[in-house]
Motif scaffolding. Structure first.
Motif, PDB file in Angstrom:
ATOM      1  N   SER A  86       0.825  -1.212   0.000  1.00 25.15           N
ATOM      2  CA  SER A  86       0.000   0.000   0.000  1.00 25.15           C
ATOM      3  C   SER A  86       0.857   1.259   0.000  1.00 25.15           C
ATOM      4  O   SER A  86       0.627   2.192  -0.780  1.00 25.15           O
ATOM      5  CB  SER A  86      -0.942  -0.001   1.212  1.00 25.15           C
ATOM      6  N   ALA A  87       1.861   1.299   0.895  1.00 32.80           N
ATOM      7  CA  ALA A  87       2.723   2.482   0.976  1.00 32.80           C
ATOM      8  C   ALA A  87       3.552   2.646  -0.284  1.00 32.80           C
ATOM      9  O   ALA A  87       3.716   3.767  -0.795  1.00 32.80           O
ATOM     10  CB  ALA A  87       3.638   2.367   2.198  1.00 32.80           C
ATOM     11  N   THR A  88       4.061   1.548  -0.828  1.00 37.18           N
ATOM     12  CA  THR A  88       4.874   1.627  -2.043  1.00 37.18           C
ATOM     13  C   THR A  88       4.027   2.063  -3.228  1.00 37.18           C
ATOM     14  O   THR A  88       4.458   2.868  -4.061  1.00 37.18           O
ATOM     15  CB  THR A  88       5.535   0.274  -2.327  1.00 37.18           C
ATOM     16  N   ALA A  89       2.810   1.523  -3.314  1.00 35.87           N
ATOM     17  CA  ALA A  89       1.916   1.914  -4.405  1.00 35.87           C
ATOM     18  C   ALA A  89       1.545   3.392  -4.303  1.00 35.87           C
ATOM     19  O   ALA A  89       1.430   4.085  -5.318  1.00 35.87           O
ATOM     20  CB  ALA A  89       0.665   1.046  -4.385  1.00 35.87           C
ATOM     21  N   ARG A  90       1.365   3.868  -3.074  1.00 37.12           N
ATOM     22  CA  ARG A  90       1.041   5.292  -2.880  1.00 37.12           C
ATOM     23  C   ARG A  90       2.178   6.169  -3.384  1.00 37.12           C
ATOM     24  O   ARG A  90       1.948   7.167  -4.086  1.00 37.12           O
ATOM     25  CB  ARG A  90       0.770   5.554  -1.402  1.00 37.12           C
ATOM     26  N   GLU A  91       3.412   5.805  -3.046  1.00 40.35           N
ATOM     27  CA  GLU A  91       4.565   6.573  -3.517  1.00 40.35           C
ATOM     28  C   GLU A  91       4.614   6.568  -5.044  1.00 40.35           C
ATOM     29  O   GLU A  91       4.836   7.605  -5.672  1.00 40.35           O
ATOM     30  CB  GLU A  91       5.854   5.985  -2.937  1.00 40.35           C
ATOM     31  N   ALA A  92       4.429   5.382  -5.637  1.00 38.87           N
ATOM     32  CA  ALA A  92       4.468   5.284  -7.093  1.00 38.87           C
ATOM     33  C   ALA A  92       3.341   6.098  -7.722  1.00 38.87           C
ATOM     34  O   ALA A  92       3.538   6.772  -8.741  1.00 38.87           O
ATOM     35  CB  ALA A  92       4.368   3.822  -7.514  1.00 38.87           C
ATOM     36  N   ARG A  93       2.161   6.036  -7.112  1.00 36.95           N
ATOM     37  CA  ARG A  93       0.997   6.747  -7.664  1.00 36.95           C
ATOM     38  C   ARG A  93       1.241   8.255  -7.716  1.00 36.95           C
ATOM     39  O   ARG A  93       1.012   8.896  -8.756  1.00 36.95           O
ATOM     40  CB  ARG A  93      -0.237   6.429  -6.816  1.00 36.95           C
ATOM     41  N   TYR A  94       1.711   8.830  -6.624  1.00 34.74           N
ATOM     42  CA  TYR A  94       1.917  10.278  -6.624  1.00 34.74           C
ATOM     43  C   TYR A  94       3.083  10.685  -7.527  1.00 34.74           C
ATOM     44  O   TYR A  94       3.046  11.748  -8.161  1.00 34.74           O
ATOM     45  CB  TYR A  94       2.121  10.780  -5.197  1.00 34.74           C
ATOM     46  N   ARG A  95       4.096   9.850  -7.595  1.00 36.29           N
ATOM     47  CA  ARG A  95       5.208  10.152  -8.517  1.00 36.29           C
ATOM     48  C   ARG A  95       4.710  10.169  -9.950  1.00 36.29           C
ATOM     49  O   ARG A  95       5.039  11.091 -10.730  1.00 36.29           O
ATOM     50  CB  ARG A  95       6.324   9.126  -8.334  1.00 36.29           C
ATOM     51  N   LEU A  96       3.920   9.179 -10.333  1.00 33.97           N
ATOM     52  CA  LEU A  96       3.409   9.111 -11.699  1.00 33.97           C
ATOM     53  C   LEU A  96       2.421  10.236 -11.985  1.00 33.97           C
ATOM     54  O   LEU A  96       2.399  10.792 -13.091  1.00 33.97           O
ATOM     55  CB  LEU A  96       2.760   7.749 -11.935  1.00 33.97           C
ATOM     56  N   LEU A  97       1.598  10.585 -11.000  1.00 34.81           N
ATOM     57  CA  LEU A  97       0.671  11.706 -11.199  1.00 34.81           C
ATOM     58  C   LEU A  97       1.433  13.017 -11.378  1.00 34.81           C
ATOM     59  O   LEU A  97       1.064  13.854 -12.218  1.00 34.81           O
ATOM     60  CB  LEU A  97      -0.280  11.811 -10.012  1.00 34.81           C
ATOM     61  N   ALA A  98       2.495  13.208 -10.591  1.00 36.33           N
ATOM     62  CA  ALA A  98       3.296  14.425 -10.740  1.00 36.33           C
ATOM     63  C   ALA A  98       3.968  14.463 -12.108  1.00 36.33           C
ATOM     64  O   ALA A  98       4.044  15.528 -12.749  1.00 36.33           O
ATOM     65  CB  ALA A  98       4.340  14.504  -9.631  1.00 36.33           C
ATOM     66  N   ASP A  99       4.435  13.314 -12.583  1.00 35.13           N
ATOM     67  CA  ASP A  99       5.033  13.258 -13.923  1.00 35.13           C
ATOM     68  C   ASP A  99       3.983  13.579 -14.990  1.00 35.13           C
ATOM     69  O   ASP A  99       4.272  14.289 -15.969  1.00 35.13           O
ATOM     70  CB  ASP A  99       5.631  11.874 -14.174  1.00 35.13           C
ATOM     71  N   ALA A 100       2.768  13.059 -14.804  1.00 39.67           N
ATOM     72  CA  ALA A 100       1.701  13.354 -15.762  1.00 39.67           C
ATOM     73  C   ALA A 100       1.350  14.837 -15.748  1.00 39.67           C
ATOM     74  O   ALA A 100       1.099  15.438 -16.801  1.00 39.67           O
ATOM     75  CB  ALA A 100       0.465  12.509 -15.442  1.00 39.67           C
ATOM     76  N   ALA A 101       1.339  15.440 -14.552  1.00 44.69           N
ATOM     77  CA  ALA A 101       1.040  16.871 -14.445  1.00 44.69           C
ATOM     78  C   ALA A 101       2.072  17.688 -15.196  1.00 44.69           C
ATOM     79  O   ALA A 101       1.735  18.663 -15.894  1.00 44.69           O
ATOM     80  CB  ALA A 101       0.991  17.279 -12.975  1.00 44.69           C
TER      81      ALA A 101
END
Length: 421
Positions: A86-101
């Motif tokens: 869960s914690a690792t997926a959260r980190e990956a999710r926000y990193r990918l969202l920031a890259d998309a932004a």
């Protein structure tokens, strides 16, 4: 939407679930209704943890296309951990969202966290009673991620049931993620625990957090000084501050001095406050930091234990000891290690020799790998050393922004990015 006055491009994080789908539709309607000059883009993170996740991401892409909203699918590639998913997926999710932004030119990310999510977050944090924090305020309505983009949560006071009613009335469906009923996840267990006590008021807790953070920021601005980039000194007058504010300031400074992403545990802070309140000289270690109470004030610095050397490959940046960001822009491999070379202010020269020696042994010294092997003292040109604050640099709640800025000013760094206005 009227609370953001300047034109902004918002990236909506949409999974296809009811909360994020409702958010996308509500924002599109709000922009149209108020005639704002804001624009929307969207991104879906495919965690690639389930066989159906790719098809679900494509379904979201079709929805966005029907609404004429630019959309991007960001896939989490690579091996997934067996524990802490869960914690690792959260980190990956926000990193990918920031890259998309960044790719889509967005100035902020908007997520569909609801009042139900807030209740669960507060309950989860309340269950972790060993951390001395003010986390019971739950999620902030705005959080700065990685010092580069703000995450906005406009639905924190909206119930999931109301969002689903809105979607049904508008003729839209949503995707139910099976992981939302998987009891392997802490949040799901909290959600299904009907015996959980009612959470405290998130608004009251957030107000208290804002009060403590502003008071701690004022205390640091008026009473703290920095020596040699790593020794924090508080004047004796600071110790007469309101106890709750002093405790929050000290907990923050301990985390900063120790290079930790969290404040010390409750028991450790209780012990520190007893030492400080005694008015007697003394010292203790907590959260990798050494705190020394002297008649001329309070001193905080990294303890000597486990300050380890690290290689800095060519053209890379690394976080050293949680306290410094080291950038090597050269073609040569470098190494950072505890050093002896200090540039002391005149004020620091009045400190005891033992404290000065300690300060030297926790400060970074950067040389070429070959120079370390040969014993050279030459410092390589162009290596960049910046202070790092794991407590704030990854996720910074808007309520803590004045305190984070006070820390940045103390260390001679740049202020954090302000939220959209």
């Amino acid at each position: 939407m009227t609370s953001i006055r300047h034109p902004t491009r918002l990236l909506v994080a949409i999974s296809g679930g009811s909360d994020s789908t409702g958010l996308l539709l509500a924002l599109k309607r709000a922009i149209a209704d108020c005639g704002a000059t804001h624009s929307l883009v969207a991104a879906t993170v495919d965690h690639a943890l389930r066989a159906d996740s790719s098809d679900e991401a494509q379904a979201v892409a079709r929805l966005c296309a029907s609404l004429d909203i630019p959309h991007r699918i960001m896939t989490w590639h690579g091996e997934k951990p067996l524990t802490g998913i869960s914690a690792t997926a959260r980190e990956a999710r926000y990193r990918l969202l920031a890259d998309a932004a960044t790719a889509l030119g967005a100035t902020a990310i908007v997520t569909g966290h609801t009042a139900d999510d807030q209740d669960e977050t507060i309950a989860m944090r309340a269950a972790r009673a060993d951390e001395d924090s003010i986390g019971l305020s739950g999620m902030a309505s705005a959080t700065l991620y990685d010092r580069r983009i703000w995450l906005l949560r406009p639905f924190l006071k909206v119930r999931r049931e109301a969002i689903r009613d809105y979607l049904c009335n508008a003729g839209f469906g949503w995707i139910d993620d099976p992981s939302n009923v998987d009891l392997r996840y802490e949040r799901v267990r909290i959600r299904q625990d009907q015996s959980s006590a009612s959470p405290p008021s998130a608004d009251e807790a957030a107000m208290r957090r804002r009060h403590l953070s502003k008071g701690a920021a004022d205390l640091i601005a008026s009473s703290a000084t920095l020596h040699a980039g790593c020794l924090i000194a508080l004047s004796p007058e600071a110790l007469g501050t309101e106890p709750a504010i002093l405790r929050h300031a000290l907990a923050t400074l301990v985390a900063i001095a120790g290079g930790k992403p969290h404040r010390p545990a409750t028991a450790a802070m209780d012990k520190l406050m007893r030492l400080v309140g005694s008015g007697l000289p003394g010292r203790m270690t907590l959260a990798r930091a050494l705190v020394q109470c002297r008649r001329d004030g309070l001193y905080l610095l990294r303890e000597l234990r486990d300050v380890l050397p690290r290689p800095v490959p060519a053209h890379t940046t690394l976080l050293w000891d949680g306290r410094y960001r080291i950038t090597n822009p050269t073609d040569e491999a470098l190494r950072v290690a505890p050093g002896m070379d200090l540039h002391l202010s005149p004020e620091a020269l009045v400190l005891p020799p033992a404290m000065l020696f300690h300060t030297a042994r926790i400060s970074p010294q950067i040389r070429a790998e070959s120079a370390f092997a040969g014993g050279s003292q030459a410092t390589p040109p162009h290596a960049k050393v910046e202070p790092a604050f794991p407590l704030f640099d990854r996720f910074l709640a808007e309520t803590d922004l004045p305190l984070a800025d006070a820390i940045a000013r103390l260390f001679g760094g740049n202020a954090y990015l302000p939220p959209p206005t």
